[in-house]
Design a protein around this motif. Structure first.
Motif, PDB file in Angstrom:
ATOM      1  N   LYS A  60      63.178  27.169 -18.352  1.00 28.88           N
ATOM      2  CA  LYS A  60      61.730  27.003 -18.327  1.00 28.88           C
ATOM      3  C   LYS A  60      61.086  28.377 -18.180  1.00 28.88           C
ATOM      4  O   LYS A  60      61.468  29.153 -17.313  1.00 28.88           O
ATOM      5  CB  LYS A  60      61.329  26.096 -17.165  1.00 28.88           C
ATOM      6  N   SER A  61      60.127  28.670 -19.048  1.00 26.40           N
ATOM      7  CA  SER A  61      59.513  29.991 -18.997  1.00 26.40           C
ATOM      8  C   SER A  61      58.005  29.880 -19.167  1.00 26.40           C
ATOM      9  O   SER A  61      57.496  28.905 -19.725  1.00 26.40           O
ATOM     10  CB  SER A  61      60.116  30.906 -20.069  1.00 26.40           C
ATOM     11  N   ARG A  62      57.337  30.894 -18.672  1.00 23.84           N
ATOM     12  CA  ARG A  62      55.896  30.988 -18.815  1.00 23.84           C
ATOM     13  C   ARG A  62      55.500  32.450 -18.843  1.00 23.84           C
ATOM     14  O   ARG A  62      56.229  33.312 -18.330  1.00 23.84           O
ATOM     15  CB  ARG A  62      55.167  30.230 -17.707  1.00 23.84           C
ATOM     16  N   ALA A  63      54.339  32.734 -19.465  1.00 24.84           N
ATOM     17  CA  ALA A  63      53.833  34.108 -19.558  1.00 24.84           C
ATOM     18  C   ALA A  63      52.452  34.169 -18.913  1.00 24.84           C
ATOM     19  O   ALA A  63      51.631  33.269 -19.105  1.00 24.84           O
ATOM     20  CB  ALA A  63      53.763  34.556 -21.008  1.00 24.84           C
ATOM     21  N   ILE A  64      52.232  35.237 -18.193  1.00 26.78           N
ATOM     22  CA  ILE A  64      50.951  35.439 -17.517  1.00 26.78           C
ATOM     23  C   ILE A  64      50.418  36.812 -17.914  1.00 26.78           C
ATOM     24  O   ILE A  64      51.036  37.841 -17.620  1.00 26.78           O
ATOM     25  CB  ILE A  64      51.121  35.371 -15.986  1.00 26.78           C
ATOM     26  N   ALA A  65      49.274  36.808 -18.602  1.00 31.44           N
ATOM     27  CA  ALA A  65      48.615  38.062 -18.998  1.00 31.44           C
ATOM     28  C   ALA A  65      47.763  38.553 -17.830  1.00 31.44           C
ATOM     29  O   ALA A  65      47.002  37.786 -17.239  1.00 31.44           O
ATOM     30  CB  ALA A  65      47.741  37.838 -20.221  1.00 31.44           C
ATOM     31  N   LEU A  66      47.890  39.822 -17.526  1.00 32.30           N
ATOM     32  CA  LEU A  66      47.146  40.402 -16.414  1.00 32.30           C
ATOM     33  C   LEU A  66      46.012  41.261 -16.946  1.00 32.30           C
ATOM     34  O   LEU A  66      46.234  42.261 -17.639  1.00 32.30           O
ATOM     35  CB  LEU A  66      48.089  41.225 -15.541  1.00 32.30           C
ATOM     36  N   GLU A  67      44.801  40.838 -16.638  1.00 32.27           N
ATOM     37  CA  GLU A  67      43.610  41.577 -17.053  1.00 32.27           C
ATOM     38  C   GLU A  67      43.373  42.776 -16.136  1.00 32.27           C
ATOM     39  O   GLU A  67      42.949  43.832 -16.576  1.00 32.27           O
ATOM     40  CB  GLU A  67      42.380  40.663 -17.006  1.00 32.27           C
ATOM     41  N   THR A  68      43.634  42.596 -14.865  1.00 30.58           N
ATOM     42  CA  THR A  68      43.407  43.638 -13.876  1.00 30.58           C
ATOM     43  C   THR A  68      44.748  44.133 -13.384  1.00 30.58           C
ATOM     44  O   THR A  68      45.523  43.372 -12.812  1.00 30.58           O
ATOM     45  CB  THR A  68      42.573  43.075 -12.698  1.00 30.58           C
ATOM     46  N   PHE A  69      45.037  45.398 -13.637  1.00 28.22           N
ATOM     47  CA  PHE A  69      46.321  45.988 -13.263  1.00 28.22           C
ATOM     48  C   PHE A  69      46.153  47.497 -13.188  1.00 28.22           C
ATOM     49  O   PHE A  69      45.199  48.056 -13.719  1.00 28.22           O
ATOM     50  CB  PHE A  69      47.410  45.625 -14.288  1.00 28.22           C
ATOM     51  N   LEU A  70      47.090  48.143 -12.547  1.00 23.60           N
ATOM     52  CA  LEU A  70      47.103  49.591 -12.450  1.00 23.60           C
ATOM     53  C   LEU A  70      48.550  50.033 -12.341  1.00 23.60           C
ATOM     54  O   LEU A  70      49.318  49.481 -11.557  1.00 23.60           O
ATOM     55  CB  LEU A  70      46.317  50.048 -11.210  1.00 23.60           C
ATOM     56  N   VAL A  71      48.924  51.033 -13.136  1.00 23.96           N
ATOM     57  CA  VAL A  71      50.265  51.612 -13.068  1.00 23.96           C
ATOM     58  C   VAL A  71      50.088  53.053 -12.606  1.00 23.96           C
ATOM     59  O   VAL A  71      49.546  53.879 -13.337  1.00 23.96           O
ATOM     60  CB  VAL A  71      50.982  51.559 -14.432  1.00 23.96           C
ATOM     61  N   GLY A  72      50.514  53.338 -11.399  1.00 25.17           N
ATOM     62  CA  GLY A  72      50.347  54.675 -10.838  1.00 25.17           C
ATOM     63  C   GLY A  72      48.889  54.953 -10.506  1.00 25.17           C
ATOM     64  O   GLY A  72      48.100  54.031 -10.289  1.00 25.17           O
ATOM     65  N   ILE A  73      48.532  56.244 -10.502  1.00 21.71           N
ATOM     66  CA  ILE A  73      47.142  56.625 -10.216  1.00 21.71           C
ATOM     67  C   ILE A  73      46.545  57.527 -11.295  1.00 21.71           C
ATOM     68  O   ILE A  73      45.358  57.790 -11.290  1.00 21.71           O
ATOM     69  CB  ILE A  73      47.027  57.313  -8.838  1.00 21.71           C
ATOM     70  N   SER A  74      47.353  57.965 -12.225  1.00 24.89           N
ATOM     71  CA  SER A  74      46.897  58.826 -13.302  1.00 24.89           C
ATOM     72  C   SER A  74      46.081  58.027 -14.315  1.00 24.89           C
ATOM     73  O   SER A  74      46.351  56.840 -14.548  1.00 24.89           O
ATOM     74  CB  SER A  74      48.107  59.456 -14.003  1.00 24.89           C
ATOM     75  N   PRO A  75      45.107  58.664 -14.971  1.00 23.85           N
ATOM     76  CA  PRO A  75      44.350  57.970 -16.023  1.00 23.85           C
ATOM     77  C   PRO A  75      45.138  57.820 -17.328  1.00 23.85           C
ATOM     78  O   PRO A  75      44.639  57.256 -18.294  1.00 23.85           O
ATOM     79  CB  PRO A  75      43.119  58.854 -16.222  1.00 23.85           C
ATOM     80  N   THR A  76      46.376  58.294 -17.343  1.00 23.95           N
ATOM     81  CA  THR A  76      47.233  58.163 -18.521  1.00 23.95           C
ATOM     82  C   THR A  76      47.353  56.687 -18.892  1.00 23.95           C
ATOM     83  O   THR A  76      47.594  55.849 -18.024  1.00 23.95           O
ATOM     84  CB  THR A  76      48.637  58.725 -18.212  1.00 23.95           C
ATOM     85  N   PRO A  77      47.214  56.339 -20.188  1.00 27.02           N
ATOM     86  CA  PRO A  77      47.366  54.935 -20.580  1.00 27.02           C
ATOM     87  C   PRO A  77      48.787  54.431 -20.298  1.00 27.02           C
ATOM     88  O   PRO A  77      49.764  55.002 -20.782  1.00 27.02           O
ATOM     89  CB  PRO A  77      47.088  54.943 -22.086  1.00 27.02           C
ATOM     90  N   ARG A  78      48.869  53.394 -19.500  1.00 24.67           N
ATOM     91  CA  ARG A  78      50.154  52.807 -19.134  1.00 24.67           C
ATOM     92  C   ARG A  78      50.038  51.294 -19.112  1.00 24.67           C
ATOM     93  O   ARG A  78      48.969  50.748 -18.845  1.00 24.67           O
ATOM     94  CB  ARG A  78      50.604  53.282 -17.755  1.00 24.67           C
ATOM     95  N   GLY A  79      51.161  50.649 -19.350  1.00 21.41           N
ATOM     96  CA  GLY A  79      51.220  49.203 -19.273  1.00 21.41           C
ATOM     97  C   GLY A  79      52.603  48.782 -18.812  1.00 21.41           C
ATOM     98  O   GLY A  79      53.479  49.619 -18.601  1.00 21.41           O
ATOM     99  N   PHE A  80      52.787  47.478 -18.682  1.00 21.20           N
ATOM    100  CA  PHE A  80      54.097  47.006 -18.243  1.00 21.20           C
ATOM    101  C   PHE A  80      54.317  45.558 -18.645  1.00 21.20           C
ATOM    102  O   PHE A  80      53.384  44.823 -18.967  1.00 21.20           O
ATOM    103  CB  PHE A  80      54.262  47.150 -16.727  1.00 21.20           C
ATOM    104  N   ALA A  81      55.570  45.182 -18.600  1.00 26.43           N
ATOM    105  CA  ALA A  81      55.983  43.781 -18.690  1.00 26.43           C
ATOM    106  C   ALA A  81      57.112  43.618 -17.693  1.00 26.43           C
ATOM    107  O   ALA A  81      58.038  44.437 -17.643  1.00 26.43           O
ATOM    108  CB  ALA A  81      56.432  43.424 -20.103  1.00 26.43           C
TER     109      ALA A  81
END
Length: 120
Positions: free
Chosen positions: A40-61
């Motif tokens: 059983k699986s599900r996906a959750i999209a995160l609208e509000t997130f932060l990776v580190g503190i740099s303004p560098t574009p970052r994302g994750f899964a």
């Protein structure tokens, strides 16, 4: 059993969560540890997130796999590696962001897990 949760940052370009879930479920089934209808699986999209503190574009899964207790460390590691490879294959390599991918397995207490299957 198992339960798979995919959380991903909304900034992943061309990311198709249904395609990702199919790839992840296939990797889970191919492990030989689970029967097909038990995954059983599900996906959750995160609208509000932060990776580190740099303004560098970052994302994750990130994938969390909840398993009943009793699997060996080796089985859990092989499963995590296979799911990570499947997840990686669903990520657009032309993203303009650094993307971090991760997988974890967690154990559920077998004695307190309850399940029912209702056939219509």
């Amino acid at each position: 059993m198992p339960h798979l949760t995919l959380e991903y940052s909304r900034n992943l370009s061309n990311f198709n969560p249904m395609r990702a879930l199919l790839a992840l479920n296939t990797a889970m089934f191919d492990s030989g540890l689970f029967s097909e209808p038990d995954i059983k699986s599900r996906a959750i999209a995160l609208e509000t997130f932060l990776v580190g503190i740099s303004p560098t574009p970052r994302g994750f899964a990130h994938v969390r796999i909840a398993l009943l207790s009793g699997r060996s460390d080796e089985e859990r590691k092989e499963l995590a590696d296979a799911v990570l490879a499947a997840l990686s294959a669903t990520i657009d390599r032309h993203n303009r962001a650094e993307i971090q991918l991760s997988v974890e397995t967690t154990e559920l207490d077998r004695a307190s897990y309850a399940k029912a299957v209702i056939n219509g």
